[in-house]
Design a protein around this motif. Structure first.
Motif, PDB file in Angstrom:
ATOM      1  N   PHE A  83       0.818  -1.214   0.000  1.00 45.71           N
ATOM      2  CA  PHE A  83       0.000   0.000   0.000  1.00 45.71           C
ATOM      3  C   PHE A  83       0.852   1.265   0.000  1.00 45.71           C
ATOM      4  O   PHE A  83       0.518   2.256  -0.653  1.00 45.71           O
ATOM      5  CB  PHE A  83      -0.925   0.024   1.222  1.00 45.71           C
ATOM      6  CG  PHE A  83      -2.037  -0.990   1.172  1.00 45.71           C
ATOM      7  CD1 PHE A  83      -2.831  -1.122   0.044  1.00 45.71           C
ATOM      8  CD2 PHE A  83      -2.288  -1.810   2.261  1.00 45.71           C
ATOM      9  CE1 PHE A  83      -3.862  -2.050  -0.003  1.00 45.71           C
ATOM     10  CE2 PHE A  83      -3.319  -2.741   2.229  1.00 45.71           C
ATOM     11  CZ  PHE A  83      -4.107  -2.867   1.098  1.00 45.71           C
ATOM     12  N   ASP A  84       1.962   1.237   0.755  1.00 48.75           N
ATOM     13  CA  ASP A  84       2.762   2.455   0.873  1.00 48.75           C
ATOM     14  C   ASP A  84       3.612   2.731  -0.362  1.00 48.75           C
ATOM     15  O   ASP A  84       4.369   3.702  -0.389  1.00 48.75           O
ATOM     16  CB  ASP A  84       3.639   2.418   2.129  1.00 48.75           C
ATOM     17  CG  ASP A  84       4.643   1.271   2.128  1.00 48.75           C
ATOM     18  OD1 ASP A  84       4.663   0.491   1.155  1.00 48.75           O
ATOM     19  OD2 ASP A  84       5.406   1.158   3.108  1.00 48.75           O
ATOM     20  N   ARG A  85       3.484   1.885  -1.385  1.00 45.51           N
ATOM     21  CA  ARG A  85       4.164   2.129  -2.657  1.00 45.51           C
ATOM     22  C   ARG A  85       3.151   2.423  -3.758  1.00 45.51           C
ATOM     23  O   ARG A  85       3.485   2.392  -4.933  1.00 45.51           O
ATOM     24  CB  ARG A  85       5.004   0.914  -3.062  1.00 45.51           C
ATOM     25  CG  ARG A  85       5.961   0.413  -2.007  1.00 45.51           C
ATOM     26  CD  ARG A  85       7.122   1.332  -1.784  1.00 45.51           C
ATOM     27  NE  ARG A  85       8.031   1.360  -2.912  1.00 45.51           N
ATOM     28  CZ  ARG A  85       9.139   2.089  -2.949  1.00 45.51           C
ATOM     29  NH1 ARG A  85       9.447   2.871  -1.926  1.00 45.51           N
ATOM     30  NH2 ARG A  85       9.925   2.069  -4.001  1.00 45.51           N
ATOM     31  N   ARG A  86       1.912   2.718  -3.355  1.00 45.51           N
ATOM     32  CA  ARG A  86       0.860   3.005  -4.333  1.00 45.51           C
ATOM     33  C   ARG A  86       0.431   4.469  -4.245  1.00 45.51           C
ATOM     34  O   ARG A  86       0.518   5.100  -3.190  1.00 45.51           O
ATOM     35  CB  ARG A  86      -0.375   2.133  -4.087  1.00 45.51           C
ATOM     36  CG  ARG A  86      -0.141   0.640  -4.162  1.00 45.51           C
ATOM     37  CD  ARG A  86      -1.472  -0.089  -4.066  1.00 45.51           C
ATOM     38  NE  ARG A  86      -1.324  -1.469  -3.629  1.00 45.51           N
ATOM     39  CZ  ARG A  86      -2.342  -2.280  -3.377  1.00 45.51           C
ATOM     40  NH1 ARG A  86      -3.588  -1.835  -3.522  1.00 45.51           N
ATOM     41  NH2 ARG A  86      -2.124  -3.522  -2.972  1.00 45.51           N
ATOM     42  N   LEU A  87      -0.064   4.959  -5.368  1.00 41.56           N
ATOM     43  CA  LEU A  87      -0.597   6.321  -5.452  1.00 41.56           C
ATOM     44  C   LEU A  87      -2.074   6.257  -5.825  1.00 41.56           C
ATOM     45  O   LEU A  87      -2.455   5.555  -6.764  1.00 41.56           O
ATOM     46  CB  LEU A  87       0.157   7.121  -6.515  1.00 41.56           C
ATOM     47  CG  LEU A  87      -0.454   8.466  -6.944  1.00 41.56           C
ATOM     48  CD1 LEU A  87      -0.382   9.475  -5.802  1.00 41.56           C
ATOM     49  CD2 LEU A  87       0.244   9.015  -8.184  1.00 41.56           C
TER      50      LEU A  87
END
Length: 382
Positions: A83-87
């Protein structure tokens, strides 16, 4: 599928039941044919015509179907990204213009989560999971985030016209993505299938296809040839000859060879992050490839009597023939040293050295043919 097609509300099935039904048909179609991303425009057009026929729907929904097919082939790759690598990219037109008090800055709308529209709910849901969230139109800020290597997947909401326009940009940047079209055109008070966005935001557990971030890989290759990167792998220069060699390696260039060496490793390992030992081995091989290349340039410039390389004097013009020849020879030795120092099984190292030797001999044979031909030119035959 042409960018000149008129995109209106009529391009989207009018009922939720129809839209959900088409998504189901497409999911089955993609799974049955094991379609893999990326699909180009022509491939999408063919698949979209087939799924619309299977669903018994009008071809006026071709662009909408293209978005859904593209989403289906990318879904697993997106779901595999943390999730923390998604925009999450939302359009400003989802806000309620009559009550919205949010201000704009260079990154877009600073939503205050006032509850006046759906943006606040979507933003909060995504940010609690760890997403980067932008409420903005346009691609520059998005592509800058992608180029930073911090973003590996995009979930974007926009009108069909915008999605069609940015499709080639996203594909060229090698970014997995899911796109949710707005249901109504216009730049104010638009609407969207909320459940579809929530489903995309929460998607997890996909199997990554090993899609590589080319920008991130390019930066890794460039960093390897910084003074610090070279000293870390080659060791600090112990004499003037080594200093000249390091400076020559650090000079600008496309660095396609080390870049492709890194890409080949990660592609063969399904895009998995290399362990520390593997990462150092990869760097040594990438550096070895460039050492061989830069050595060949030193010698080639001498043989061709070239005076400029990378917009400045060639090595033999700066230091004379003997020094330049010696630096070129040193770089060849450094290339073989990098391979020899790799912490890999002996059989693997033997194959790498054999490949380097074969390439070295082939290069010299080809250059020799050219040099000998120049001494005695004659018609070339195929």
């Amino acid at each position: 599928m042409s960018s000149s097609d008129s995109i209106t509300q009529e391009s989207i099935p009018p009922t939720l039941e129809q839209r959900a039904g088409l998504r189901g048909v497409i999911a089955e179609y993609v799974a049955a044919r094991r379609l893999a991303a990326p699909l180009d425009i022509d491939e999408l057009a063919g698949h979209c015509a087939a799924v619309l026929a299977a669903a018994g729907m009008d071809r006026k929904y071709l662009n909408y179907a293209a978005v859904l097919v593209n989403n289906a082939v990318w879904r697993d790759s997106v779901a595999a990204v943390p999730f923390d690598r998604r925009l999450l990219l939302l359009p400003r037109c989802l806000r309620n213009a009559a009550v919205c008090q949010a201000e704009m800055d260079e990154f877009g709308l600073n939503c205050t989560s006032c509850g006046g529209c759906i943006i606040g709910q979507l933003r909060q849901e995504a940010m609690e999971l760890g997403y980067v969230v932008l409420v903005a139109e346009g691609t520059p800020v998005v592509m800058s985030l992608v180029a930073s290597g911090k973003i590996e997947a995009i979930i974007g909401v926009s009108c069909l016209a915008t999605l069609e326009r940015i499709f080639p940009v996203i594909v060229a940047a090698s970014v997995p993505g899911i796109a949710i079209p707005l249901l109504r055109d216009g730049c104010v008070n638009t609407s969207v299938d909320i459940d579809w966005i929530m489903d995309a935001i929460r998607a997890t557990g996909g199997e990554s296809a090993g899609w590589l971030s080319m920008e991130s890989m390019r930066r890794q290759a460039d960093d390897l040839f910084s003074p610090e990167g070279l000293a870390d792998i080659l060791g600090a220069p112990a004499n003037e000859t080594e200093r000249i060699a390091h400076d020559w390696l650090a000079l600008s260039g496309k660095r396609w060879r080390p870049f492709l060496a890194m890409c080949a490793y990660h592609a063969c390992n399904a895009g998995e992050h290399a362990a520390n030992g593997d990462a150092r081995n990869i760097n040594k091989i990438a550096l070895a490839v460039e050492c061989f290349h830069k050595a060949s340039l030193v010698h080639d410039d001498i043989e061709d009597n070239d005076s400029l390389r990378y917009g400045q004097k060639t090595l033999h013009e700066q230091y004379g023939l003997p020094v330049a020849l010696n630096v070129g020879d040193l770089l060849l030795g450094e290339g073989y040293r990098m391979i020899a120092e790799c912490d890999v099984p002996p059989a693997c190292k033997e194959r790498m050295l054999a490949a380097a030797v074969a390439g070295h001999r082939c290069l010299c044979a080809g250059q020799g043919d050219e040099l000998l031909w120049m001494r005695n030119p004659k018609p070339l035959t195929v």
